[in-house]
Design a protein around this motif. Sequence first.
Motif, PDB file in Angstrom:
ATOM      1  N   MET A 185      -5.572  14.767  18.018  1.00 24.23           N
ATOM      2  CA  MET A 185      -5.390  13.715  17.031  1.00 24.23           C
ATOM      3  C   MET A 185      -4.008  13.875  16.403  1.00 24.23           C
ATOM      4  SD  MET A 185      -7.723  14.952  13.777  1.00 24.23           S
ATOM      5  CE  MET A 185      -7.244  13.487  12.865  1.00 24.23           C
ATOM      6  N   PRO A 186      -3.385  12.750  15.999  1.00 26.28           N
ATOM      7  CA  PRO A 186      -2.042  12.857  15.420  1.00 26.28           C
ATOM      8  C   PRO A 186      -2.068  13.609  14.090  1.00 26.28           C
ATOM      9  CG  PRO A 186      -2.593  10.584  16.006  1.00 26.28           C
ATOM     10  CD  PRO A 186      -3.856  11.366  16.075  1.00 26.28           C
ATOM     11  N   VAL A 187      -0.973  14.280  13.798  1.00 24.63           N
ATOM     12  CA  VAL A 187      -0.798  14.889  12.482  1.00 24.63           C
ATOM     13  C   VAL A 187      -0.776  13.772  11.443  1.00 24.63           C
ATOM     14  CG1 VAL A 187       0.870  16.149  11.051  1.00 24.63           C
ATOM     15  CG2 VAL A 187       0.380  16.927  13.375  1.00 24.63           C
ATOM     16  N   VAL A 188      -1.189  14.072  10.222  1.00 24.12           N
ATOM     17  CA  VAL A 188      -1.243  13.072   9.152  1.00 24.12           C
ATOM     18  C   VAL A 188       0.101  12.355   9.037  1.00 24.12           C
ATOM     19  CG1 VAL A 188      -1.534  12.730   6.673  1.00 24.12           C
ATOM     20  CG2 VAL A 188      -2.992  14.355   7.891  1.00 24.12           C
ATOM     21  N   GLY A 189       0.049  11.037   9.077  1.00 23.79           N
ATOM     22  CA  GLY A 189       1.258  10.225   8.967  1.00 23.79           C
ATOM     23  C   GLY A 189       1.794   9.754  10.304  1.00 23.79           C
ATOM     24  N   VAL A 238       4.522   9.089  17.040  1.00 17.30           N
ATOM     25  CA  VAL A 238       5.584   8.550  16.189  1.00 17.30           C
ATOM     26  C   VAL A 238       5.082   8.417  14.754  1.00 17.30           C
ATOM     27  CG1 VAL A 238       6.696   7.313  18.087  1.00 17.30           C
ATOM     28  CG2 VAL A 238       4.924   6.175  16.750  1.00 17.30           C
ATOM     29  N   TRP A 239       6.044   8.364  13.817  1.00 16.36           N
ATOM     30  CA  TRP A 239       5.719   8.231  12.401  1.00 16.36           C
ATOM     31  C   TRP A 239       5.137   6.848  12.126  1.00 16.36           C
ATOM     32  CZ3 TRP A 239       4.702  11.203   8.554  1.00 16.36           C
ATOM     33  CH2 TRP A 239       4.747  10.729   7.237  1.00 16.36           C
ATOM     34  N   ASN A 240       4.121   6.798  11.257  1.00 14.36           N
ATOM     35  CA  ASN A 240       3.419   5.551  10.956  1.00 14.36           C
ATOM     36  C   ASN A 240       3.393   5.334   9.445  1.00 14.36           C
ATOM     37  OD1 ASN A 240       1.850   3.246  11.287  1.00 14.36           O
ATOM     38  ND2 ASN A 240      -0.071   4.388  11.248  1.00 14.36           N
ATOM     39  N   PRO A 241       4.445   4.713   8.875  1.00 15.32           N
ATOM     40  CA  PRO A 241       4.505   4.537   7.414  1.00 15.32           C
ATOM     41  C   PRO A 241       3.405   3.617   6.904  1.00 15.32           C
ATOM     42  CG  PRO A 241       6.253   3.299   8.503  1.00 15.32           C
ATOM     43  CD  PRO A 241       5.615   4.140   9.556  1.00 15.32           C
ATOM     44  N   GLY A 242       2.933   3.910   5.689  1.00 13.37           N
ATOM     45  CA  GLY A 242       1.924   3.071   5.054  1.00 13.37           C
ATOM     46  C   GLY A 242       0.496   3.356   5.464  1.00 13.37           C
ATOM     47  N   GLN A 243       0.281   4.375   6.280  1.00 16.61           N
ATOM     48  CA  GLN A 243      -1.075   4.710   6.718  1.00 16.61           C
ATOM     49  C   GLN A 243      -1.813   5.453   5.602  1.00 16.61           C
ATOM     50  OE1 GLN A 243      -2.687   3.944   9.627  1.00 16.61           O
ATOM     51  NE2 GLN A 243      -4.490   4.874   8.723  1.00 16.61           N
ATOM     52  N   LYS A 244      -3.005   4.970   5.262  1.00 17.71           N
ATOM     53  CA  LYS A 244      -3.783   5.580   4.188  1.00 17.71           C
ATOM     54  C   LYS A 244      -4.788   6.582   4.752  1.00 17.71           C
ATOM     55  CE  LYS A 244      -3.439   1.704   0.941  1.00 17.71           C
ATOM     56  NZ  LYS A 244      -4.190   0.730   0.113  1.00 17.71           N
ATOM     57  N   TYR A 245      -4.983   7.664   4.015  1.00 18.29           N
ATOM     58  CA  TYR A 245      -5.932   8.709   4.397  1.00 18.29           C
ATOM     59  C   TYR A 245      -6.848   8.956   3.205  1.00 18.29           C
ATOM     60  CZ  TYR A 245      -2.653   9.362   8.220  1.00 18.29           C
ATOM     61  OH  TYR A 245      -1.845   9.156   9.310  1.00 18.29           O
ATOM     62  N   GLU A 258      -9.670  10.441   2.906  1.00 17.66           N
ATOM     63  CA  GLU A 258     -10.253  11.767   2.714  1.00 17.66           C
ATOM     64  C   GLU A 258      -9.255  12.733   2.071  1.00 17.66           C
ATOM     65  OE1 GLU A 258      -8.349  11.684   6.757  1.00 17.66           O
ATOM     66  OE2 GLU A 258      -9.522  10.343   5.486  1.00 17.66           O
ATOM     67  N   LEU A 259      -7.957  12.453   2.248  1.00 17.57           N
ATOM     68  CA  LEU A 259      -6.923  13.313   1.664  1.00 17.57           C
ATOM     69  C   LEU A 259      -6.346  12.738   0.376  1.00 17.57           C
ATOM     70  CD1 LEU A 259      -4.937  14.254   4.909  1.00 17.57           C
ATOM     71  CD2 LEU A 259      -6.668  15.615   3.739  1.00 17.57           C
ATOM     72  N   LYS A 260      -6.615  11.458   0.118  1.00 17.01           N
ATOM     73  CA  LYS A 260      -6.076  10.767  -1.060  1.00 17.01           C
ATOM     74  C   LYS A 260      -4.550  10.697  -1.020  1.00 17.01           C
ATOM     75  CE  LYS A 260     -10.281  10.641  -2.673  1.00 17.01           C
ATOM     76  NZ  LYS A 260     -11.091   9.417  -2.492  1.00 17.01           N
ATOM     77  N   VAL A 261      -4.003  10.471   0.181  1.00 20.72           N
ATOM     78  CA  VAL A 261      -2.558  10.323   0.323  1.00 20.72           C
ATOM     79  C   VAL A 261      -2.261   9.164   1.266  1.00 20.72           C
ATOM     80  CG1 VAL A 261      -2.066  12.765  -0.091  1.00 20.72           C
ATOM     81  CG2 VAL A 261      -2.397  11.947   2.250  1.00 20.72           C
ATOM     82  N   GLN A 262      -1.011   8.726   1.225  1.00 23.08           N
ATOM     83  CA  GLN A 262      -0.525   7.657   2.084  1.00 23.08           C
ATOM     84  C   GLN A 262       0.833   8.072   2.628  1.00 23.08           C
ATOM     85  OE1 GLN A 262      -0.582   3.729   0.311  1.00 23.08           O
ATOM     86  NE2 GLN A 262       1.250   3.093   1.424  1.00 23.08           N
ATOM     87  N   SER A 263       1.092   7.760   3.907  1.00 23.71           N
ATOM     88  CA  SER A 263       2.392   8.093   4.487  1.00 23.71           C
ATOM     89  C   SER A 263       3.470   7.199   3.894  1.00 23.71           C
ATOM     90  CB  SER A 263       2.355   7.942   6.008  1.00 23.71           C
ATOM     91  OG  SER A 263       1.917   6.647   6.375  1.00 23.71           O
ATOM     92  N   GLY A 264       4.627   7.800   3.582  1.00 19.07           N
ATOM     93  CA  GLY A 264       5.725   7.057   2.979  1.00 19.07           C
ATOM     94  C   GLY A 264       6.601   6.377   4.014  1.00 19.07           C
ATOM     95  N   GLU A 265       7.589   5.649   3.537  1.00 21.11           N
ATOM     96  CA  GLU A 265       8.510   4.960   4.442  1.00 21.11           C
ATOM     97  C   GLU A 265       9.385   5.952   5.194  1.00 21.11           C
ATOM     98  OE1 GLU A 265       8.718   1.788   5.282  1.00 21.11           O
ATOM     99  OE2 GLU A 265       6.954   1.378   4.047  1.00 21.11           O
ATOM    100  N   GLN A 266       9.752   7.030   4.532  1.00 17.11           N
ATOM    101  CA  GLN A 266      10.590   8.040   5.165  1.00 17.11           C
ATOM    102  C   GLN A 266       9.728   9.020   5.956  1.00 17.11           C
ATOM    103  OE1 GLN A 266      13.137  10.074   2.432  1.00 17.11           O
ATOM    104  NE2 GLN A 266      14.161  11.287   3.994  1.00 17.11           N
ATOM    105  N   LYS A 267      10.204   9.415   7.127  1.00 17.35           N
ATOM    106  CA  LYS A 267       9.449  10.318   7.989  1.00 17.35           C
ATOM    107  C   LYS A 267       9.082  11.605   7.258  1.00 17.35           C
ATOM    108  CE  LYS A 267       9.737  12.569  12.522  1.00 17.35           C
ATOM    109  NZ  LYS A 267      10.595  12.813  13.708  1.00 17.35           N
ATOM    110  N   ASP A 268       7.840  12.013   7.431  1.00 13.38           N
ATOM    111  CA  ASP A 268       7.297  13.243   6.842  1.00 13.38           C
ATOM    112  C   ASP A 268       7.259  13.201   5.317  1.00 13.38           C
ATOM    113  OD1 ASP A 268       6.823  14.445   9.320  1.00 13.38           O
ATOM    114  OD2 ASP A 268       8.852  15.256   9.423  1.00 13.38           O
ATOM    115  N   SER A 269       7.211  11.998   4.746  1.00  8.82           N
ATOM    116  CA  SER A 269       7.037  11.864   3.299  1.00  8.82           C
ATOM    117  C   SER A 269       5.650  11.298   3.016  1.00  8.82           C
ATOM    118  CB  SER A 269       8.108  10.945   2.703  1.00  8.82           C
ATOM    119  OG  SER A 269       7.967   9.617   3.185  1.00  8.82           O
TER     120      SER A 269
END
Length: 325
Positions: free
Chosen positions: A185-189, A203-210, A212-223
């Motif tokens: 499975m892909p790493v978070v984000g 690849v990086w997927n900005p705006g993806q909500k998680y 179970e973790l209560k986080v969302q991937s940011g526009e910048q890679k690995d944010s």
Amino acid sequence: MENLKSFLSLCLGGAILWHGIIVFLSETKLVDIFQVQPAPGYTWDIADPGIDDFHWMSTPEGVLPSPPSPEMSETHYFWEKNKVTWRPGMFHPEFNVVAIEETGKWRPLPGYKFANDKNGDLNTVWQSGLLHPNFKVVSVQQEGSWKPLPGYKFVNNDNLETTWEPGQVYPGYNAWATEKEGLWMPVVGYKFVIENGLWTDVVWNPGQKYDELKVQSGEQKDSYIPYPGYKFVNPGVDLEVAWTPGLPHSNPDYANYVASNSEGSWELRTQPVEPTASDYFMGWFVKGLASAGIKKVFGDNPVSDVLLRESTKDGLRGIGEVLKK
């Protein structure tokens, strides 16, 4: 006497002829005068004394039949039964090859490949990057050495047995091993790039909500951005978050709300009320009157002086509010 000479000559001729035949046969080899052994890959065509122990074995060279008993390859004299049979699974004593089902044919041992395509040439070379046919390993640069395939680890250092290790990161890709063997499975984000039903990249997927973790991937890679009401416990270290009462809502549409003491719930933020001109003038009058009264009773004193200064400030603020309008 002549008959004896003829007999001896016949025996000698027969022996020479037998030796000559053995030399030119590929199934046997001459090891000494009047003595012969099966050639590599062959055994004597007799009942194997160890047949009761016959079994298939998992070895670093592959899954192979148990080796023949020593009697199957021991030296025979020319007057003994010398018929041979091909024995798949036997190792060659000089080359890194093993006999296959087809008579006279060999395949390189795992990790090796034939040095050239010349028919009958059994020379091999070690080749890194070759998959093992029976174990979840791949050959590396050093001859005879292997490493586990991504997602696997060696059970011990004695053999090539491996086990699936959930949580292991795929080298070169942002994906990790799941609990199910062979599934990633892909790493978070991140997300998989799928081609023909298989993932070929991550690849990086900005705006993806998680959730179970209560986080969302940011526009910048690995944010990453915590959900409203949450803060990172260890910023820059991991994605652990904690609900933080009093934290303003991060969505501008809900700027008047702050996190309450109950996780996931919000309360309206209390907005300070700005004093009006009337409020300031009332303060000027009350504080001024109090200052005058205290001074009349006690004479000059610090309290009346402070009240007088505050009264003056309120009066000026009131005038300022009037001028704003």
